[in-house]
Design an enzyme around this catalytic site. Structure first.
Site, PDB file in Angstrom:
ATOM      1  N   GLU A 187       0.837  -1.206   0.000  1.00 47.12           N
ATOM      2  CA  GLU A 187       0.000   0.000   0.000  1.00 47.12           C
ATOM      3  C   GLU A 187       0.872   1.257   0.000  1.00 47.12           C
ATOM      4  O   GLU A 187       0.548   2.253  -0.655  1.00 47.12           O
ATOM      5  CB  GLU A 187      -0.931   0.007   1.219  1.00 47.12           C
ATOM      6  CG  GLU A 187      -2.079  -0.979   1.127  1.00 47.12           C
ATOM      7  CD  GLU A 187      -3.004  -0.702  -0.051  1.00 47.12           C
ATOM      8  OE1 GLU A 187      -3.512   0.440  -0.154  1.00 47.12           O
ATOM      9  OE2 GLU A 187      -3.208  -1.602  -0.875  1.00 47.12           O
ATOM     10  N   TRP A 190     -20.354  11.833 -21.506  1.00 45.20           N
ATOM     11  CA  TRP A 190     -20.887  11.881 -20.140  1.00 45.20           C
ATOM     12  C   TRP A 190     -22.272  12.527 -20.109  1.00 45.20           C
ATOM     13  O   TRP A 190     -22.525  13.490 -20.837  1.00 45.20           O
ATOM     14  CB  TRP A 190     -19.951  12.691 -19.243  1.00 45.20           C
ATOM     15  CG  TRP A 190     -18.544  12.192 -19.138  1.00 45.20           C
ATOM     16  CD1 TRP A 190     -17.424  12.777 -19.662  1.00 45.20           C
ATOM     17  CD2 TRP A 190     -18.088  11.001 -18.476  1.00 45.20           C
ATOM     18  NE1 TRP A 190     -16.303  12.028 -19.371  1.00 45.20           N
ATOM     19  CE2 TRP A 190     -16.671  10.936 -18.640  1.00 45.20           C
ATOM     20  CE3 TRP A 190     -18.732   9.988 -17.762  1.00 45.20           C
ATOM     21  CZ2 TRP A 190     -15.908   9.904 -18.110  1.00 45.20           C
ATOM     22  CZ3 TRP A 190     -17.958   8.961 -17.233  1.00 45.20           C
ATOM     23  CH2 TRP A 190     -16.569   8.923 -17.404  1.00 45.20           C
ATOM     24  N   TRP A 201     -15.510  11.661 -14.265  1.00 47.34           N
ATOM     25  CA  TRP A 201     -14.704  11.373 -13.082  1.00 47.34           C
ATOM     26  C   TRP A 201     -14.115  12.641 -12.464  1.00 47.34           C
ATOM     27  O   TRP A 201     -13.882  12.717 -11.263  1.00 47.34           O
ATOM     28  CB  TRP A 201     -13.586  10.378 -13.414  1.00 47.34           C
ATOM     29  CG  TRP A 201     -12.565  10.854 -14.415  1.00 47.34           C
ATOM     30  CD1 TRP A 201     -12.578  10.649 -15.754  1.00 47.34           C
ATOM     31  CD2 TRP A 201     -11.367  11.600 -14.143  1.00 47.34           C
ATOM     32  NE1 TRP A 201     -11.479  11.226 -16.355  1.00 47.34           N
ATOM     33  CE2 TRP A 201     -10.715  11.817 -15.382  1.00 47.34           C
ATOM     34  CE3 TRP A 201     -10.791  12.116 -12.980  1.00 47.34           C
ATOM     35  CZ2 TRP A 201      -9.511  12.528 -15.488  1.00 47.34           C
ATOM     36  CZ3 TRP A 201      -9.582  12.820 -13.086  1.00 47.34           C
ATOM     37  CH2 TRP A 201      -8.972  13.018 -14.325  1.00 47.34           C
TER      38      TRP A 201
END
Length: 435
Positions: free
Chosen positions: A260, A291, A344
């Site tokens: 991570e 979109w 996004w």
């Protein structure tokens, strides 16, 4: 006559110990004036009760308290544009050298270039150092020198290049006698900057041996109170040294926790090599997606009123605390991009406003992953089912019950979109754009 000094400029490294640039400054030949600039270019965009500003301010006060109490020194705090603050500093001090640690985001790179140009005019040396990562920029690249754009080979090369000497602490306290002996340094308050103390606080992080050793068993379940480390904001603002955390991950022999931390460096080098990804898709054809970008639907998503309980729980947790569990972040991002066909970038900007641990490289990287438009992205036809995700990660509904107490009430909203229809619509729109 103005004093000859070196200046150490704190930015994303708010700690006195194990700080590379601070150590280098203290080893120099001149007394060191430590400073922090509350940058108007950044602050003017933020809400006036921003929890991150409160956290930075309180952390700096703790650092000042320690310096005053133990070493009879202090830390100067300024509010303004970096250019104006540095001009002012040169009027009051004969600055010989400036030390700071690298910052990799596009705005930070531009800011540092401007300040370096100013310092060059003043015939003042500018020294910057690697501190917030183990490997930076082009230190982990393919054999041909090009950057990695897939995580696993990057991780493998990272580990191949790694050696324990990279984790040696840069001890600073023994050199604190070299700090400028001046009691009345400039200060600012939250109020003077137009801010007020936030009602949201940044929680302490947990990097205990038990959390690290159990990390892969607990990290995917949002209802587990202490299942994640809450390290995000502390890494973002440098209140903890990444070297110290890597040491712990290795000591506990926990590959998942270690990986991570490497993910963080992967995204940072992506943003460094491809700064355009802050605004545009890494895969250009994804900027052709038609979109829908419904403002009404975006508002419902933001408020946690989509009718999908796990999505709503995540958004409500974010709005109330500045935090959202990472597993749930993936779902809410996928839901916005795939179910609602909302760009996004809208979601990325909302997270940037709300997340205590907002870090541009990780935020952009993860949103582009969810949208399918980034490096190492989820394929566009991977669309999370918001109902089966509940059974996988919140089977007892403990997380949902905490954040969506109105789930069984008549006032709880109906599902704003049918999953099957939304999935088919998404596949059609994406296929038309990227085929």
């Amino acid at each position: 006559m103005a004093k000859k000094v070196s200046v150490f400029w704190f930015r994303r490294d708010l700690r006195l110990e194990d700080n590379v640039g601070f150590r280098k400054a203290l080893e120099g030949e001149h007394p060191v004036l430590p400073i922090f600039i509350f940058d108007k270019e950044i602050l003017d965009e933020l809400p006036k009760d921003d929890a991150r500003v409160s956290f930075i301010f309180e952390t700096l006060q703790q650092m000042r308290g320690l310096l005053q109490e133990k070493y009879g020194a202090d830390l100067a705090l300024f509010h303004g544009t970096p250019q104006a603050v540095w001009e002012n500093l040169f009027e009051n001090y004969e600055i010989q050298e400036v030390y700071t640690n690298h910052d990799y985001e596009p705005y930070a790179k531009q800011r540092d270039e401007q300040i370096e140009a100013l310092l060059n005019k003043k015939r003042c040396l500018f020294h910057t150092f690697k501190d917030q990562v183990i490997f930076e920029k082009s230190e982990v690249v393919k054999d041909d020198g090009s950057p990695y754009v897939v995580y696993t080979p990057y991780k493998n090369k990272w580990k191949e290049r790694f050696n324990a000497s990279l984790l040696e602490a840069h001890k600073t306290a023994p050199l604190f006698s070299n700090l400028l002996d001046e009691k009345e340094l400039p200060q600012v308050s939250l109020e003077e900057m137009g801010f007020k103390k936030s009602s949201i606080t940044v929680p302490e992080y947990n990097a205990s041996p038990s959390l690290i050793s159990n990390y892969e068993d607990t990290r995917n379940f949002p209802a587990k109170e202490n299942g994640t480390s809450r390290l995000g904001p502390h890494l973002r603002f440098g209140t903890v040294s990444v070297r110290q955390l890597m040491k712990k991950a290795i000591a506990e022999k926990n590959e998942v926790f270690w990986n991570e931390l490497i993910w963080r460096e992967f995204f940072m080098q992506i943003l460094w090599h491809f700064p355009h990804t802050a605004q545009r898709s890494f895969r250009p054809k994804y900027d052709r997606i038609a979109w829908r970008n419904s403002e009404t639907e975006f508002e419902k998503w933001k408020k946690g009123e989509t009718g999908y309980a796990l999505v709503d729980a995540g958004m409500r947790e974010l709005n109330a605390t500045g935090y959202m569990h990472n597993r749930v972040r993936m779902l809410v991002a996928s839901f916005l991009c795939k179910h609602l066909l909302i760009d996004w970038r809208w979601g990325e900007a909302y997270f940037a406003k709300k997340l205590l641990d907002y870090d541009m490289s990780a935020n952009v990287g993860n949103w582009q992953w969810a949208a399918g438009s980034g490096v190492d992205a989820a394929p566009y036809f991977r669309i999370f089912n918001p109902m089966t995700q509940v059974d996988k990660f919140d089977k007892q509904r403990a997380y949902i019950n905490k954040w969506v107490p109105d789930l069984q009430e008549l006032t709880y909203p109906q599902k704003m979109v049918d999953h099957k229809m939304a999935r088919e619509r998404c596949l059609k729109i994406y296929k038309e754009a990227v085929a």
